[in-house]
Design an enzyme around this catalytic site. Structure first.
Site, mmCIF file in Angstrom:
data_model
loop_
_atom_site.group_PDB
_atom_site.id
_atom_site.type_symbol
_atom_site.label_atom_id
_atom_site.label_comp_id
_atom_site.label_asym_id
_atom_site.label_seq_id
_atom_site.Cartn_x
_atom_site.Cartn_y
_atom_site.Cartn_z
ATOM 1 N N GLU A 72 0.831 -1.209 0.000
ATOM 2 C CA GLU A 72 0.000 0.000 0.000
ATOM 3 C C GLU A 72 0.861 1.253 0.000
ATOM 4 O O GLU A 72 0.652 2.173 -0.805
ATOM 5 C CB GLU A 72 -0.931 0.006 1.208
ATOM 6 C CG GLU A 72 -1.853 1.202 1.263
ATOM 7 C CD GLU A 72 -2.776 1.259 0.065
ATOM 8 O OE1 GLU A 72 -2.764 2.297 -0.638
ATOM 9 O OE2 GLU A 72 -3.487 0.283 -0.195
ATOM 10 N N ASP A 121 1.181 4.061 -3.059
ATOM 11 C CA ASP A 121 0.780 5.446 -2.843
ATOM 12 C C ASP A 121 1.899 6.424 -3.189
ATOM 13 O O ASP A 121 1.692 7.402 -3.910
ATOM 14 C CB ASP A 121 0.339 5.647 -1.396
ATOM 15 C CG ASP A 121 -0.981 4.956 -1.080
ATOM 16 O OD1 ASP A 121 -1.635 4.484 -2.022
ATOM 17 O OD2 ASP A 121 -1.343 4.895 0.106
ATOM 18 N N SER A 145 -7.370 2.170 -3.767
ATOM 19 C CA SER A 145 -6.087 2.567 -3.198
ATOM 20 C C SER A 145 -5.171 3.153 -4.263
ATOM 21 O O SER A 145 -4.279 3.938 -3.949
ATOM 22 C CB SER A 145 -5.384 1.362 -2.568
ATOM 23 O OG SER A 145 -5.807 1.155 -1.248
ATOM 24 N N ASP A 198 -16.692 11.938 -18.517
ATOM 25 C CA ASP A 198 -17.802 11.141 -18.002
ATOM 26 C C ASP A 198 -17.596 9.666 -18.314
ATOM 27 O O ASP A 198 -17.195 9.301 -19.426
ATOM 28 C CB ASP A 198 -19.105 11.633 -18.640
ATOM 29 C CG ASP A 198 -20.315 11.375 -17.776
ATOM 30 O OD1 ASP A 198 -20.146 10.768 -16.702
ATOM 31 O OD2 ASP A 198 -21.418 11.785 -18.165
ATOM 32 N N ILE A 199 -17.870 8.826 -17.345
ATOM 33 C CA ILE A 199 -17.794 7.375 -17.524
ATOM 34 C C ILE A 199 -19.218 6.863 -17.744
ATOM 35 O O ILE A 199 -20.109 7.151 -16.935
ATOM 36 C CB ILE A 199 -17.148 6.692 -16.302
ATOM 37 C CG1 ILE A 199 -15.788 7.329 -16.001
ATOM 38 C CG2 ILE A 199 -17.007 5.193 -16.536
ATOM 39 C CD1 ILE A 199 -14.790 7.272 -17.139
ATOM 40 N N GLY A 257 -23.321 12.343 -16.506
ATOM 41 C CA GLY A 257 -23.244 13.230 -15.347
ATOM 42 C C GLY A 257 -22.814 12.472 -14.114
ATOM 43 O O GLY A 257 -22.220 11.390 -14.187
ATOM 44 N N ASP A 293 -22.760 10.120 -10.876
ATOM 45 C CA ASP A 293 -23.403 8.883 -10.429
ATOM 46 C C ASP A 293 -22.632 8.339 -9.236
ATOM 47 O O ASP A 293 -21.460 8.674 -9.031
ATOM 48 C CB ASP A 293 -23.460 7.846 -11.562
ATOM 49 C CG ASP A 293 -22.092 7.526 -12.140
ATOM 50 O OD1 ASP A 293 -21.273 6.917 -11.439
ATOM 51 O OD2 ASP A 293 -21.832 7.908 -13.305
#
Length: 603
Positions: free
Chosen positions: A295, A299, A517, A559-560, A578, A580
């Site tokens: 992790e 990062d 993550s 937008d996805i 838009g 979600d």
């Protein structure tokens, strides 16, 4: 056992409590133990507890007003962030609360030199033996064991206070909190033969139909810093403004490795070779170079790789080791992000953007405690820091990553099935980041993550007053998921970014890793680049992002339009045009955002 702790324990055993006017006790907070936790045994009477007492902040509403004004791109105060001293003045408790709590502590033999106070004096921290805490809170602690993980904690399901103290205390922990703070990391796989130069593209190119940007086809197999720069329209941009900074938080003995970072830079960001990051220890946190963490490495490698050469800091926050019954050495504490907040809010200079890839199921964190921690994040935003959190990896479900065993039961004692939101991602004062996959086009990650939904603790913030009702009205047929979520709650995530197949270096070897993550540090890196644009133009850093994103910034996100976030035996929510509750407004387009942030200058 420290000398101060031993003194208090001896004092408790030897000296009767001071006499104060009698005030009968009344229950302050009571919870049902979350699923999976069972009583195991009684703790040793001398077992140490780091008790935290949160005092009310009577002027928090004023601070919140300031926060929204300095974060609203249409307000004349936009960017006029508050100083440390101004924030502390606004969150200070009333003197009557300070006096009442001090008198109560003194009645149990606890003096001023035994306590630690937060900079605003709204938190009191003291280390006490559990036997004394039980007397002070009129309760009984037990050792609890988690049936699946084998973890042990010392907690109670109810505590009381003298009636006259109720108005002077918001919350006391650790008492009723059974959270399992964890990294939002879903997949790890070893890469047996990682390419020496990921920029080399032997698979040709793809064009993202939503943006028209050209991306190496290899990015559909492995995500690198170069892939993210291509996908999010930041190729060729090098930050150069002075005074910029970026931070990553590390917890649970996840250590960021310097040698792995150099190998990562050599492969993916050659310009950053021989540069490093500052390590800041919080609560005796370590950064053990013999024990690199997946992790922590994920990062720092991606956040600092994207943002190089902006000044980077890795905060390593110590937390108590797993409690072992009959072992008096460990001290059972709160969620470690409160330790980090205590520290960071005491600093004069803090990074301008900070991301965290950890969290809990919201319902395992008592509501009063969650709201107080959220208020601390508001302080960071008011001071001009962008606070970014992963949205979680289990869709709308609980912390069980196996969809076959997800129960999604509530903790209210009625075993109701409900979607399980994630904290701190549900805090309205942070920016929550979901996960996407593929590059042409991007879609919501389909393999059971990209957490999202609606908070059961936090009401809908004003910046969502248009988009969330629109989603609920146009995308959910009447009765859909009725009773499974809170339609009046804060919706999350706010935005998203790539979240799968990130190539990192751990222990000198290449691995692919995924989860929100990965999405959170990615966004952190690009926000840091945007802060560079602002600072170079003579404007303040972005600070609290959400009012800008929801009012103007959404135009700078792609937008996805495909995907959903399964969980609790359902397909979860669908993405749509838009905002979600799967991918928020979508993924960043740095080129567009760069233009938008220069259009908002305040007075």
């Amino acid at each position: 056992m420290g000398s101060s702790f031993r003194f208090l324990f001896a004092l408790f055993c030897a000296v009767p409590a001071l006499s104060l006017p009698a005030s009968p006790y009344e229950v302050k907070e009571s919870v049902h133990p979350p699923h999976g936790w069972v009583q195991h045994s009684a703790p040793s009477p001398s077992h140490g507890i780091e008790l935290r007492i949160g005092l009310p902040q009577p002027n928090f509403g004023v601070l919140e007003t300031h926060l929204y004004e300095v974060s609203d791109p249409d307000h004349h105060r936009y960017g006029q962030h508050l100083s440390k001293e101004e924030v502390e003045e606004l969150i200070a408790p009333h003197p009557d609360s300070l006096d009442a709590v001090n008198d109560w502590l003194a009645s149990h033999g606890i003096q001023e030199e035994d306590v630690t106070r937060s900079p605003g004096k709204d938190w009191v921290t003291l280390k006490l033996p559990v036997e004394l805490v039980e007397k002070m809170l009129d309760t009984k602690y037990h050792v609890w064991k988690h049936t699946k993980t084998g973890d042990y904690i010392v907690r109670t399901t109810s505590y009381s206070l003298p009636i006259h103290l109720h108005e002077h205390v918001d919350v006391i922990q650790p008492t009723t909190m059974f959270g399992q703070f964890k990294p939002f990391r879903s997949t790890i796989s070893k890469v047996e033969a990682a390419p020496a130069t990921p920029a080399a593209n032997s698979l040709g190119s793809l064009v993202n139909p939503a943006t028209g940007l050209t991306i190496d086809a290899s990015c559909n197999v492995t995500i690198t810093v170069s892939c993210l720069q291509q996908l999010y329209n930041a190729v060729g941009f090098t930050p150069s403004a002075k005074g910029n900074s970026i931070g990553i938080t590390g917890y649970l003995e996840e250590f960021a490795n310097f040698a792995d970072l150099q190998q990562f830079f050599a492969q993916q960001v050659p310009a950053a070779e021989n540069s490093s990051f500052k390590v800041v220890s919080v609560n005796n946190g370590l950064n053990n170079q013999s024990d690199p963490g997946f992790e922590a490495n994920l990062d720092v490698q991606f956040a600092f790789g994207i943002s190089h050469p902006i000044t980077p800091t890795f905060f390593t926050t110590g937390g108590s080791p797993p409690f072992i019954p009959d072992d008096d050495t460990p001290t059972d504490t709160n969620e470690p992000y409160l330790n980090w907040l205590d520290f960071i809010l005491s600093q004069e200079n803090i990074p301008l953007s900070i991301s965290t890839s950890y969290g809990d199921d919201e319902q395992t964190v008592p509501e009063a405690f969650a709201k107080r921690v959220c208020a601390d994040f508001a302080q960071l935003g008011a001071r001009g820091t962008s606070v970014i959190f992963s949205s979680g990896d289990n869709g709308v479900g609980d912390g069980d990553s196996n969809p076959a065993t997800q129960t999604c039961f509530t903790n209210n004692g009625r075993n109701e099935t409900k979607f399980i939101p994630v904290f701190p991602a549900t805090c309205p004062f942070v920016t929550s980041v979901g996960a996407t996959d593929n590059v042409a086009p991007e879609v919501a990650v389909s393999s059971f993550f990209s957490g999202g939904g609606f908070s059961n603790y936090f009401s809908r913030p004003p910046y969502q007053d248009v988009v969330v009702p629109n989603y609920l009205k146009t995308e959910l047929a009447p009765g859909t998921f009725e009773g499974l979520f809170n339609p009046e709650g804060r919706g999350f995530p706010d935005i998203s970014a790539q979240g799968d197949r990130f190539e990192i270096i751990v222990g000198g070897q290449a691995f692919l890793i995924g989860g929100t993550s990965a999405s959170s540090p990615t966004v952190n890196g690009f926000i840091s680049l945007l802060n560079d644009v602002r600072l170079k133009s003579g404007w303040p850093a972005l600070g609290f992002l959400n009012p800008f994103i929801y009012k103007k910034g959404f135009a700078g996100f792609t937008d996805i339009l495909s995907g959903h976030n399964s969980g609790c035996g359902t397909p979860g929510f669908n993405v749509t045009k838009g905002w979600d509750p799967v991918t928020g407004f979508g993924t960043p387009n740095f080129g567009k955002l760069k233009e938008l942030i220069l259009e908002v200058t305040g007075a």
